[in-house]
Motif scaffolding. Structure first.
Motif, PDB file in Angstrom:
ATOM      1  N   TYR A  92       0.813  -1.210   0.000  1.00 53.31           N
ATOM      2  CA  TYR A  92       0.000   0.000   0.000  1.00 53.31           C
ATOM      3  C   TYR A  92       0.851   1.266   0.000  1.00 53.31           C
ATOM      4  CZ  TYR A  92      -4.193  -2.804   0.603  1.00 53.31           C
ATOM      5  OH  TYR A  92      -5.220  -3.698   0.411  1.00 53.31           O
ATOM      6  N   SER A  93       2.041   1.213   0.568  1.00 55.58           N
ATOM      7  CA  SER A  93       2.939   2.369   0.516  1.00 55.58           C
ATOM      8  C   SER A  93       3.376   2.639  -0.922  1.00 55.58           C
ATOM      9  CB  SER A  93       4.162   2.138   1.406  1.00 55.58           C
ATOM     10  OG  SER A  93       3.792   2.060   2.770  1.00 55.58           O
TER      11      SER A  93
ATOM     12  N   CYS B 118       2.811   7.097  -0.255  1.00 55.50           N
ATOM     13  CA  CYS B 118       2.972   7.492   1.146  1.00 55.50           C
ATOM     14  C   CYS B 118       3.684   6.382   1.912  1.00 55.50           C
ATOM     15  CB  CYS B 118       1.613   7.753   1.788  1.00 55.50           C
ATOM     16  SG  CYS B 118       0.803   9.272   1.246  1.00 55.50           S
TER      17      CYS B 118
ATOM     18  N   ILE C 113       3.077   4.181   4.649  1.00 56.97           N
ATOM     19  CA  ILE C 113       2.012   3.683   5.529  1.00 56.97           C
ATOM     20  C   ILE C 113       2.649   2.650   6.451  1.00 56.97           C
ATOM     21  CG2 ILE C 113      -0.227   2.544   5.662  1.00 56.97           C
ATOM     22  CD1 ILE C 113      -0.864   3.656   2.903  1.00 56.97           C
TER      23      ILE C 113
ATOM     24  N   VAL D 214      -5.984  -0.134   8.421  1.00 54.47           N
ATOM     25  CA  VAL D 214      -5.191   0.008   7.197  1.00 54.47           C
ATOM     26  C   VAL D 214      -6.056   0.568   6.072  1.00 54.47           C
ATOM     27  CG1 VAL D 214      -3.837  -1.228   5.447  1.00 54.47           C
ATOM     28  CG2 VAL D 214      -3.546  -1.777   7.874  1.00 54.47           C
TER      29      VAL D 214
ATOM     30  N   ALA E 260      -6.196   4.171   6.557  1.00 54.46           N
ATOM     31  CA  ALA E 260      -4.887   4.762   6.249  1.00 54.46           C
ATOM     32  C   ALA E 260      -4.689   4.905   4.742  1.00 54.46           C
ATOM     33  CB  ALA E 260      -3.773   3.917   6.863  1.00 54.46           C
ATOM     34  N   VAL E 261      -5.110   3.896   3.988  1.00 53.16           N
ATOM     35  CA  VAL E 261      -4.978   3.945   2.527  1.00 53.16           C
ATOM     36  C   VAL E 261      -5.893   5.033   1.953  1.00 53.16           C
ATOM     37  CG1 VAL E 261      -5.361   2.655   0.382  1.00 53.16           C
ATOM     38  CG2 VAL E 261      -4.219   1.549   2.326  1.00 53.16           C
TER      39      VAL E 261
ATOM     40  N   ALA F 249      -4.230   8.279   2.645  1.00 54.87           N
ATOM     41  CA  ALA F 249      -3.062   8.464   1.780  1.00 54.87           C
ATOM     42  C   ALA F 249      -3.479   8.967   0.405  1.00 54.87           C
ATOM     43  CB  ALA F 249      -2.294   7.155   1.666  1.00 54.87           C
TER      44      ALA F 249
ATOM     45  N   ILE G  18       2.029   8.008   7.391  1.00 53.98           N
ATOM     46  CA  ILE G  18       0.787   7.694   8.102  1.00 53.98           C
ATOM     47  C   ILE G  18       1.018   6.457   8.957  1.00 53.98           C
ATOM     48  CG2 ILE G  18      -1.633   7.023   7.802  1.00 53.98           C
ATOM     49  CD1 ILE G  18      -1.463   8.474   5.022  1.00 53.98           C
TER      50      ILE G  18
ATOM     51  N   THR H   7      -0.545   3.593  11.766  1.00 54.41           N
ATOM     52  CA  THR H   7      -1.733   2.976  12.342  1.00 54.41           C
ATOM     53  C   THR H   7      -1.332   1.742  13.138  1.00 54.41           C
ATOM     54  OG1 THR H   7      -4.012   2.301  11.885  1.00 54.41           O
ATOM     55  CG2 THR H   7      -2.321   1.524  10.337  1.00 54.41           C
TER      56      THR H   7
END
Length: 326
Positions: free
Chosen positions: A22-23, A28, A30, A279, A282-283, A286, A295, A297
């Motif tokens: 996801y980063s 971002c 994460i 998550v 968070a996504v 982002a 970010i 979590t």
């Protein structure tokens, strides 16, 4: 020598893990605080330790005493581990809707477990209220009272928040977490805001939680429901009072499944439903903020506690879901 002095001393200082998939997807950083690596297997070890040690300091918990709590599972698991290590008895009241894995584990660890029907907080049969009555009726017992005992959020103010600040060298743009008792979110948010008021502190919520509308509209109301356990609330607990809420992001159960299975297949992380909500939020954040932000979590617990549910094809099918194709 780096030797931990028993179970309690091993709680905390969990790693901050970059969620690579996801980063990379969002641009971002994460980061997930790997709370499933606490010795009792969840973020709730921190609150359990602070609650018991605070009761000891105040002289409320005496040798041979009993710790009573109403819990969705993880706080109870943390409490019974610490009670075993310190020589106390532990009695847990848990809704019968919680996963079999958590109920069985509590019994295996040695807690006296009483399951009760899942009813709203206003009902006298609610698991929190039942646990309070039992504690009052039991000689030499304390009620942990995780929802309204602020030792819960102090655990995160004094440990989780400082760890995140240190691990990121203070480079944090946002902190997100779902709320059950509110201790994890609030204590960490309060610490981080003191360090840098510009850090966004955001509630990550499932459907069925009134906290989302409380943050968005100032009213305690909710829509829908969720299969997630231990998060979502219909009231403002003592641990939530005065907590800095900048915003709230809501995640559906279907999205939660996509996130936990993606974490498993792409990053090798086997986590529970609240981590999927965290998550997922968070996504979403982002994508809203754009690349270049950090970010943080919580990865609250392991997926092993939900294998008969979130990771079971038949159970998911019975709820109208299927295992996502990742």
């Amino acid at each position: 020598m780096e030797i931990k002095k028993g179970f309690a001393d091993a709680i905390g200082n969990t790693p901050l893990i970059r969620l690579n998939y996801y980063s990379d997807q969002t641009g971002c950083e994460i980061l997930g605080k790997a709370e499933f690596l606490n010795p009792g297997g969840s973020v709730k070890d921190r609150a359990a330790l602070f609650i018991i040690e605070e009761a000891e300091k105040k002289g409320l918990l005496k040798p041979g005493g009993t710790v009573v709590e109403g819990t969705a599972g993880n706080t109870g698991i943390g409490l019974v581990h610490i009670c075993n290590a310190k020589g106390y008895k532990c009695l847990i009241v848990i809704p019968d809707t919680q996963s079999k894995e958590k109920i069985d584990l509590l019994k295996t660890l040695g807690a006296e477990v009483r399951t009760v029907p899942a009813v709203p907080y206003k009902d006298p049969g609610n698991y929190v209220k039942v646990s309070a009555r039992i504690a009052e009726e039991t000689p030499n017992a304390i009620w942990a009272n995780q929802f309204d005992n602020v030792a819960n959020r102090l655990a995160h103010y004094h440990t989780t928040g400082p760890e995140i600040w240190r691990q990121t060298d203070g480079k944090v743009d946002a902190w997100l977490a779902s709320l059950g008792t509110g201790g994890t979110f609030s204590g960490t948010a309060m610490f981080l805001k003191e360090k840098n008021p510009k850090i966004k502190t955001i509630a990550a919520e499932p459907y069925g939680s009134a906290i989302y509308n409380f943050v968005k509209k100032g009213e305690l109301s909710s829509e829908g429901n969720s299969f997630t356990e231990g998060i979502g609330n219909g009231r403002i607990t003592e641990n939530m009072k005065d907590a800095p809420f900048d915003d709230a992001i809501r995640v559906t159960d279907e999205e939660c499944l996509e996130f936990i299975y993606t974490l498993l297949r792409k990053d090798g992380l086997f986590v529970g439903g609240s981590s999927g909500i965290n998550v997922g939020a968070a996504v979403k954040l982002a994508k809203e903020l754009g690349p270049g932000h950090t970010i943080v979590t919580i990865l609250a617990d392991s997926g092993a506690r939900y294998q008969s549910r979130l990771y079971d094809q038949d159970w998911l099918k019975s709820k109208g879901y299927s295992i996502p194709e990742v």
